[in-house]
Design an enzyme around this catalytic site. Structure first.
Site, PDB file in Angstrom:
ATOM      1  N   ALA A 114       2.950 -73.802 -17.209  1.00 18.23           N
ATOM      2  CA  ALA A 114       2.213 -74.498 -16.021  1.00 18.23           C
ATOM      3  C   ALA A 114       3.252 -74.410 -14.826  1.00 18.23           C
ATOM      4  CB  ALA A 114       1.596 -75.944 -16.529  1.00 18.23           C
ATOM      5  N   GLY A 141       2.580 -73.625 -21.239  1.00 13.96           N
ATOM      6  CA  GLY A 141       1.182 -73.155 -21.000  1.00 13.96           C
ATOM      7  C   GLY A 141       0.927 -71.709 -20.983  1.00 13.96           C
ATOM      8  N   GLU A 168       0.765 -71.165 -24.718  1.00 11.78           N
ATOM      9  CA  GLU A 168      -0.510 -71.895 -25.070  1.00 11.78           C
ATOM     10  C   GLU A 168      -1.706 -70.824 -24.716  1.00 11.78           C
ATOM     11  OE1 GLU A 168       0.693 -75.608 -23.153  1.00 11.78           O
ATOM     12  OE2 GLU A 168      -0.305 -76.541 -25.031  1.00 11.78           O
ATOM     13  N   GLU A 226       8.125 -78.119 -23.198  1.00  9.95           N
ATOM     14  CA  GLU A 226       7.671 -79.176 -22.436  1.00  9.95           C
ATOM     15  C   GLU A 226       8.473 -80.484 -22.733  1.00  9.95           C
ATOM     16  OE1 GLU A 226       5.538 -77.140 -24.038  1.00  9.95           O
ATOM     17  OE2 GLU A 226       3.917 -76.636 -22.919  1.00  9.95           O
TER      18      GLU A 226
HETATM   19  N1  T1G Z   1       6.803 -73.619 -12.810  1.00 13.32           N
HETATM   20  C1  T1G Z   1       7.226 -73.493 -11.502  1.00 13.32           C
HETATM   21  N2  T1G Z   1       8.439 -72.948 -11.145  1.00 13.32           N
HETATM   22  C2  T1G Z   1       9.306 -72.468 -12.287  1.00 13.32           C
HETATM   23  C3  T1G Z   1       8.788 -72.701 -13.515  1.00 13.32           C
HETATM   24  C4  T1G Z   1       7.702 -73.401 -13.537  1.00 13.32           C
HETATM   25  N3  T1G Z   1       7.052 -73.528 -14.923  1.00 13.32           N
HETATM   26  N4  T1G Z   1       9.840 -72.171 -14.398  1.00 13.32           N
HETATM   27  C5  T1G Z   1      10.926 -71.597 -13.249  1.00 13.32           C
HETATM   28  N5  T1G Z   1      10.326 -71.789 -12.343  1.00 13.32           N
HETATM   29  C6  T1G Z   1      11.084 -71.421 -10.857  1.00 13.32           C
HETATM   30  C7  T1G Z   1      12.429 -72.141 -10.856  1.00 13.32           C
HETATM   31  O1  T1G Z   1      12.463 -73.220 -10.348  1.00 13.32           O
HETATM   32  C8  T1G Z   1      13.457 -70.731 -10.260  1.00 13.32           C
HETATM   33  O2  T1G Z   1      12.935 -71.378  -8.879  1.00 13.32           O
HETATM   34  C9  T1G Z   1      12.772 -69.588 -10.608  1.00 13.32           C
HETATM   35  O3  T1G Z   1      11.427 -70.113 -11.211  1.00 13.32           O
HETATM   36  C10 T1G Z   1      13.532 -68.977 -11.522  1.00 13.32           C
HETATM   37  O4  T1G Z   1      13.794 -69.842 -12.770  1.00 13.32           O
HETATM   38  C11 T1G Z   1       0.520 -77.268 -19.740  1.00 13.32           C
HETATM   39  C12 T1G Z   1       2.408 -78.674 -18.927  1.00 13.32           C
HETATM   40  C13 T1G Z   1      11.334 -69.231 -17.509  1.00 13.32           C
HETATM   41  C14 T1G Z   1      13.543 -69.446 -18.943  1.00 13.32           C
HETATM   42  O5  T1G Z   1       9.386 -75.450 -18.945  1.00 13.32           O
HETATM   43  O6  T1G Z   1      12.781 -72.381 -18.660  1.00 13.32           O
HETATM   44  O7  T1G Z   1       3.706 -75.627 -19.393  1.00 13.32           O
HETATM   45  O8  T1G Z   1      15.097 -72.023  -7.781  1.00 13.32           O
HETATM   46  O9  T1G Z   1      16.211 -70.095 -12.360  1.00 13.32           O
HETATM   47  O10 T1G Z   1      17.257 -68.765 -15.555  1.00 13.32           O
HETATM   48  O11 T1G Z   1       1.612 -77.563 -21.838  1.00 13.32           O
HETATM   49  O12 T1G Z   1      12.798 -70.833 -15.508  1.00 13.32           O
HETATM   50  O13 T1G Z   1      14.265 -69.467  -7.709  1.00 13.32           O
HETATM   51  O14 T1G Z   1      12.996 -71.224  -6.312  1.00 13.32           O
HETATM   52  O15 T1G Z   1      15.197 -71.004 -14.388  1.00 13.32           O
HETATM   53  O16 T1G Z   1      15.538 -66.576 -15.603  1.00 13.32           O
HETATM   54  C15 T1G Z   1       6.628 -75.424 -19.281  1.00 13.32           C
HETATM   55  C16 T1G Z   1      10.940 -73.640 -17.360  1.00 13.32           C
HETATM   56  C17 T1G Z   1       6.245 -75.889 -18.236  1.00 13.32           C
HETATM   57  C18 T1G Z   1       9.728 -73.267 -18.382  1.00 13.32           C
HETATM   58  C19 T1G Z   1      13.629 -68.396 -16.753  1.00 13.32           C
HETATM   59  N6  T1G Z   1       7.591 -74.488 -18.942  1.00 13.32           N
HETATM   60  N7  T1G Z   1      11.410 -72.291 -17.201  1.00 13.32           N
HETATM   61  O17 T1G Z   1      15.047 -68.792 -16.727  1.00 13.32           O
HETATM   62  O18 T1G Z   1      15.284 -68.462 -13.852  1.00 13.32           O
HETATM   63  S1  T1G Z   1       5.034 -77.554 -18.458  1.00 13.32           S
HETATM   64  C20 T1G Z   1       9.061 -74.345 -18.866  1.00 13.32           C
HETATM   65  C21 T1G Z   1      12.641 -71.909 -17.606  1.00 13.32           C
HETATM   66  C22 T1G Z   1       3.743 -76.547 -19.165  1.00 13.32           C
HETATM   67  C23 T1G Z   1       1.726 -77.069 -20.620  1.00 13.32           C
HETATM   68  C24 T1G Z   1       2.812 -77.680 -19.897  1.00 13.32           C
HETATM   69  C25 T1G Z   1      13.246 -70.885 -16.968  1.00 13.32           C
HETATM   70  C26 T1G Z   1      12.919 -69.379 -17.680  1.00 13.32           C
HETATM   71  P1  T1G Z   1      13.882 -70.962  -7.572  1.00 13.32           P
HETATM   72  P2  T1G Z   1      15.242 -70.010 -13.543  1.00 13.32           P
HETATM   73  P3  T1G Z   1      15.918 -68.195 -15.533  1.00 13.32           P
END
Ligand code: T1G
Length: 700
Positions: free
Chosen positions: A62, A101, A104, A124
């Protein structure tokens, strides 16, 4: 279609492509684009649908930036319902990391294929949340309850091959051409008359779950959750997946997700997520600042730190040379590295082959001539300024121009070290935390003359070796250790005032610290601080060390001697309160004329953590740290501060700066002004009714 989702029919397969950098997060536009594309595909000549992404990864979750804002249609569940009710087979084609998400969404498809390097996961829990779009209902139906609980309560990604074994991925592709291979796989499914599988149609037999399983699992998880609540709610959702039909289970999941997303814990953990990424950015550094190529590294000193640092580089395939004074010390250092790797192999976390590869990358020498063409040198010798200056003078005379000369010092003045060379612009601090191959924090210390490209190189290299970096200017102790002084001081003074070591540490651990301050002292060795104090020109205030000194002088050095503030079970190393120490504390309090009293839990929390906040405020206004979030990252990754509280500065904002300020003034007036002077920035923000987050916004 839309600017972030394209759709076209290729070889009778409708291909939906998401292209929303940086990680194809499920923003409103992406959700709407996918939903529209699936609806369009119902009416065209396509016989199946492939959902894939451009860029570095499949959907990574998400869009966390949308959290806390008014919901925007279509919601993720609405999009997934359209996907799941498609009359045509839908195949998710995964590369990179399908997370949260994103995974999912793939689970709501009929089939999932992936390239070998792909990973899937539901992280999450690391944001204080739970999968809120069916993950807790679909994963147990496919992979079973135990595997689902492990995957969702840990939040760890699962590689494609393992996911295939678990049934979460149906086909692992060759990985040469994702689109072509995914289309071919879709055609194969169509032509073979593959069933219109829907995960929701799988049921779990409640009789297959042994009685008491979920309660036992709750107890087991509670230990590692350190007060976090998401894990418990995840278990309740998986329990619902066993006992309830899909839609009722989804209702339970939605209800518990809603509870978590508004929880202080999740807000703190989402703050930490973004603060970590913000900390990697250096204010004022042009985006196109060049980066030096680091192909070979040398480390001066093969002691505990030098050896751990060497492993960090070998672990990512960078050759590293250890430099020691003599062969005996070098052999000892290399032996410790070999032993550390062997332990990891025994734990099943590293293969023999990988251990061999990494060991082959670590060599040693006793001559500086052997490291003259390395790209980076990290000095990790004794914390003695004269020895460090001597090392840097030798490095300056030996190592090629353009190499980065870094010091791992915890306290020393990086500017003073830089002045021992003719190239201060190439000198930088890289402060690792022990054990260096385990602790994720790397404090990057910017000298007054450190060049921009040195900083950008070290920040990028830090991430490459798996560290979380935070930038510090030069001051005694930089960010983390400077703040730690007040925390450790109060832990000691609370004992004199009447608290026991067990009380202080258990309150700190209940707050969420990985280990209480006195137990940490015993772990590190009380003699380290003792020696440092003996070396000081000016004797410290006895109230801050009289007990610690007495313990060392009586041979109680901590765990290494079997006793310190506590006695330690030789077999389990479990700590036990020691009446002898409690008597010693009473005697020392008497000696200093301190009347002991009962100390409340609230006083212990405030006296331990408000000094961190106050020193953090000073560090901000002195420009030592760039942002309050950077200070939070230092404490989360270097000192075991609970991520569910977001870090000392985020915690301060939650407590309220006025309260923090008033309490510090109260301590100043009751405990003495020596150690309780409110920082001017704290006073200013409190008076203006502002937060550290406001300060961060105003200061860019
Ligand atoms: N949403 C918005 N921005 C995100 C993002 C996300 N989910 N994930 C990463 N970014 C941005 C991050 O802030 C950075 O921004 C850029 O992308 C590169 O990220 C409904 C509720 C995917 C493994 O927890 O683990 O889904 O600083 O530096 O090292 O059930 O990002 O460049 O402006 O980390 O290559 C669940 C979180 C969400 C994954 C990539 N998903 N992200 O790593 O790059 S909740 C997560 C990561 C959800 C559902 C629920 C990592 C990555 P900027 P980065 P990276």
């Amino acid at each position: 279609m839309s600017s972030v989702v394209s759709y076209e029919v290729i070889n009778n397969v409708g291909v939906i492509k998401v292209n929303s950098p940086p990680v194809n997060a499920l923003s409103q536009a992406v959700r709407e684009g996918i939903l529209n594309a699936v609806q369009a595909a119902q009416k065209d000549e396509s016989e199946a649908i492939v959902l894939m992404c451009e860029g570095r990864t499949f959907i990574a979750g998400a869009d966390i930036t949308e959290f806390g804002k008014p919901p925007m249609e279509p919601s993720l569940p609405a999009m997934l319902a359209v996907l799941e009710s498609s009359s045509k087979l839908v195949i998710a084609a995964i590369h990179g990391t399908a997370l949260g998400g994103g995974f999912e969404t793939a689970l709501a498809c009929n089939y999932r294929c992936a390239v070998p390097s792909a990973k899937v996961g539901l992280p999450e829990v690391k944001l204080g949340l739970l999968p809120g779009a069916g993950g807790t209902q679909r994963v147990p139906r496919i992979a079973g309850v135990k595997a689902a609980l492990e995957m969702i309560t840990s939040g760890n990604p699962v590689p494609a091959a393992q996911a295939n074994d678990m049934g979460l991925i149906d086909e692992v592709l060759a990985g040469q051409d994702l689109q072509a291979e995914a289309i071919a796989y879709a055609r194969e499914l169509v032509e073979s008359g593959a069933l219109h599988n829907r995960v929701r149609d799988i049921t779990i037999d409640p009789a297959s779950i042994e009685p008491g399983f979920f309660d036992n699992y709750r107890k087991q998880v509670a230990k590692r959750a350190r007060g976090q609540i998401a894990q418990d709610r995840i278990i309740s959702c998986v329990e619902a997946a066993v006992n309830l039909p899909m839609d009722e289970g989804l209702e339970v999941e939605r209800k518990l997700f809603s509870e978590l997303i508004t929880s202080p814990q999740s807000k703190a953990m989402r703050h930490a997520f973004f603060a970590e990424r913000e900390a990697a950015k250096i204010k004022g550094l042009p985006k196109d600042t060049p980066v030096r190529d680091i192909k070979k590294v040398a480390i001066i000193g093969s002691g505990t730190m030098g050896g751990g640092i060497a492993m960090c580089f070998a672990n990512v395939g960078i050759p590293v040379q250890l430099v020691e004074l003599n062969q005996e010390a070098l052999d000892r250092g290399l032996g410790v590295i070999q032993k550390n790797y062997s332990i990891t192999v025994k734990k099943g976390k590293l293969s023999e082959a990988d251990m061999a590869k990494r060991l082959a990358l670590i060599t040693g020498t006793t001559s500086y001539d052997d490291i003259k063409d390395v790209d980076l040198v990290i000095e990790a010798v004794f914390e003695n300024p004269d020895i460090k200056k001597e090392v840097f003078t030798k490095l300056d005379a030996t190592v090629k121009q353009g190499a980065i000369l870094a010091t791992n010092t915890s306290y020393q003045d990086v500017n003073m070290i830089a002045e021992a060379t003719k190239r201060p612009q190439d000198v930088v601090g890289m402060h690792f935390f022990s054990p260096a191959n385990v602790m994720k924090l790397l404090e990057v210390v910017r000298g007054d003359k450190t060049a921009d490209d040195v900083l950008s190189t070290v920040m990028q290299l830090g991430k490459k070796i798996g560290k979380v970096c935070a930038l510090s200017r030069v001051c005694y102790g930089f960010i983390g250790n400077r703040m730690l002084t007040g925390y450790g001081r109060q832990a000691h003074m609370l004992l004199l005032d009447g608290a026991t070591p067990t009380q202080v540490d258990s309150v700190a651990e209940k707050f969420g610290m990985a280990m209480g301050p006195l137990a940490v002292g015993d772990l590190a060795g009380l003699d380290i601080g003792y020696k440092a104090r003996q070396a000081l020109a000016e004797k410290p205030d006895p109230r801050t060390c009289i007990i610690a000194d007495a313990l060392v002088e009586s041979g109680r050095l901590g765990q290494k001697s079997g006793a310190g503030y506590y006695k330690y079970d030789p077999a389990t190393r479990a700590r036990q309160a020691d009446p002898e120490v409690e008597q010693l504390i009473k005697d020392k309090a008497k000696e200093l004329g301190i009347t002991q009293r009962d100390i409340s839990e609230e006083e212990i929390v405030d006296r331990l953590f408000f000094p961190l906040i106050n020193e953090g405020a000073l560090i901000l206004e002195e420009g030592i740290a760039q942002r309050p979030g950077d200070i939070d990252i230092v404490y989360l990754y270097g000192y075991g501060f609970p991520v569910a509280k977001g870090g000392p500065m985020f915690y301060a904002d939650q407590v309220g700066l006025q309260k923090v300020y008033d309490r510090i003034c109260e301590f100043r007036d009751t405990l003495g002004a020596d150690f309780w002077q409110p920082a001017p920035l704290l006073e200013k923000l409190a008076k203006e009714g502002k937060t550290f987050a406001d300060w961060a916004k105003e200061n860019g």
